[in-house]
Design an enzyme around this catalytic site. Sequence first.
Site, PDB file in Angstrom:
ATOM      1  N   SER A 175       0.845  -1.196   0.000  1.00 37.46           N
ATOM      2  CA  SER A 175       0.000   0.000   0.000  1.00 37.46           C
ATOM      3  C   SER A 175       0.879   1.244   0.000  1.00 37.46           C
ATOM      4  CB  SER A 175      -0.966  -0.047   1.193  1.00 37.46           C
ATOM      5  OG  SER A 175      -1.972   0.930   1.070  1.00 37.46           O
TER       6      SER A 175
ATOM      7  N   GLU B 157      -8.851  -5.798  -4.275  1.00 38.68           N
ATOM      8  CA  GLU B 157      -8.307  -4.642  -3.553  1.00 38.68           C
ATOM      9  C   GLU B 157      -9.398  -3.714  -3.014  1.00 38.68           C
ATOM     10  OE1 GLU B 157      -5.234  -3.870  -2.785  1.00 38.68           O
ATOM     11  OE2 GLU B 157      -3.968  -5.114  -4.054  1.00 38.68           O
TER      12      GLU B 157
ATOM     13  N   HIS C 256      -7.371  -5.834  -0.169  1.00 43.39           N
ATOM     14  CA  HIS C 256      -6.161  -5.055   0.055  1.00 43.39           C
ATOM     15  C   HIS C 256      -5.476  -5.560   1.323  1.00 43.39           C
ATOM     16  CE1 HIS C 256      -3.711  -1.476  -0.497  1.00 43.39           C
ATOM     17  NE2 HIS C 256      -3.939  -1.082   0.734  1.00 43.39           N
TER      18      HIS C 256
END
Length: 569
Positions: free
Chosen positions: A208, A339, A459
């Site tokens: 990320s 995600e 994610h």
Amino acid sequence: MCLKMWAVSITCILFLSAVICNPVVRITNGAIKGQTLKSRDGRDFYSFTSIPYAKPPINELRFKPPETVDSWDGILDATKESNMCIQTNHFFPSISHLILGEEDCLYLNVYTPNINGKFPVMFWIHGGGFLAGHSGSNIFGAEYFMDKDVVLVSINYRLGLFGFISTEDDVIPGNYGLKDQVLALRWVQENIAKFGGDPDQVTIFGESAGGASTGYHLLSPLSKGLFHKAILQSGTPLCRWAVAPPGLIRKRTEAVAVIAGCHFNTSEEILNCLKQLPANYIVELHNKFVEWVNHPCIIFPPVVESCVSNQESFLCNHPFIDFKQESFVPTIIGFNSGEGGVFASNLFNDTSLQYPELSTDFNRLLPILLMYKHVSMPKHFDEISNRIIERYFPSGKIENDSHLDTVKMIGEGTFVTCALDMSIKLSSPVYFYLFDYKNNEFSFNQLYGDCKKPLGVSHADELISLFSLKELNPKGLSNKEIEMSKLMVNIWVKFASSKIPTIDGTDNGKTWPEFTSIRESLFLYIDSVQPTIIKNPLEKEYTFWNGLPLVSRLNKLISPINLNVKDEF
């Protein structure tokens, strides 16, 4: 005589036990004492935590580049957890109301199977939207990696306003969190050999915002020569959320000063005022910029610096317009299949949309949710929204059962395109992956929101396979999940330790082919313990998003004939 010999023997045994269980290493700044722990498969490894790599960034050092830590006398206890950097974490609703951590937080951890080795080094940069997260072993436990011959380093870096506030000039240039990472990389070059690490074989990797940070080190002249490979997981500098348009952070910094009651005409006056404020108050100011629910989720991302007179500038060129690569090293880039769960899990419950205005006021809210409000021209907002609705929501609006459509929209619009863009622009070898393995018991979706409906591989879900997430997933992994975990660790370590990566992380495994182009590239598809090579499955999605005028305003702001444009945000 026998009694004396017995006493000497016991003393020697106790001494050796102390040395083995509490290893002491002398680094540049002084001696540190660690501890011995067990890896997943029962291997002894040495753990050194809470090692200071910079002076505490407090008082006069607040909003300044990090400075090398002073030396110390005696033996520093490196068996405790360090402070996390001060933050509020609005990604996890259960703790979003809490202020966590301290300003004094620039510490790193080192884990090694043998302090006398010469192993590849893996340097972990945590995610959290540049505003949250930490490197603690209760979240990023090293037990899985310590089954392998590799040294693992994890770091804290300044977050939120403390790490990324900027007046976009030489007074408060910004990017302090990224500059912290650079100093930690320099620390590795200087000290890691004392822990059995090879300073000529350093792989940086992150997820990320940590993935975007890793990508920034490929672009920054300050990072050149400090690492030799890179892994970008679910984030790159070409994500819209990962870099600010010129002028925006300056305006937000001025707004912070106004809200705080600072009287100012210059950047110097802003700096002097903000240095006097309590840290907890500054953290709370960050939340004043939320426009809807907890969006935009990233408010103070990295900025492009002026770089006119400052030789320690981290980023001098905007990656969207003037992409300049400084470190040409082999790189892995990839993302997870679902995600978009990072946001969708908080927008829906099991049966319905929790915020009906997202359906009725889609054109206003979508630019905030997908973070193109400040990089696209307002005249394009309706066009973008209408085309997205038409593609992802056949009924013409987001409905109560649009869970997976929303996951797909957010994931493809926020993570997929920027990962592929980064792969295209890099001149060094790139290896691309798509992670699609669903753990049975735990997903990060359980932390992002209240929706219990399956939303796919979200994610950060690949982190379940890479690290011992003791605090987040106390139940641990099933036997099948352990197999997947060992596969992921093998693939990552194989990349870090050899010239030719393989798709299963073994010496005899099939070679992982390089990324070549959107149309022709092959992905490593990881959905089981037997990963496969597939053709890019997202070419149409990439073409759709790349065809939207999402960064039209940014193009105007940074075009050569508009370098001095003053835009209103």
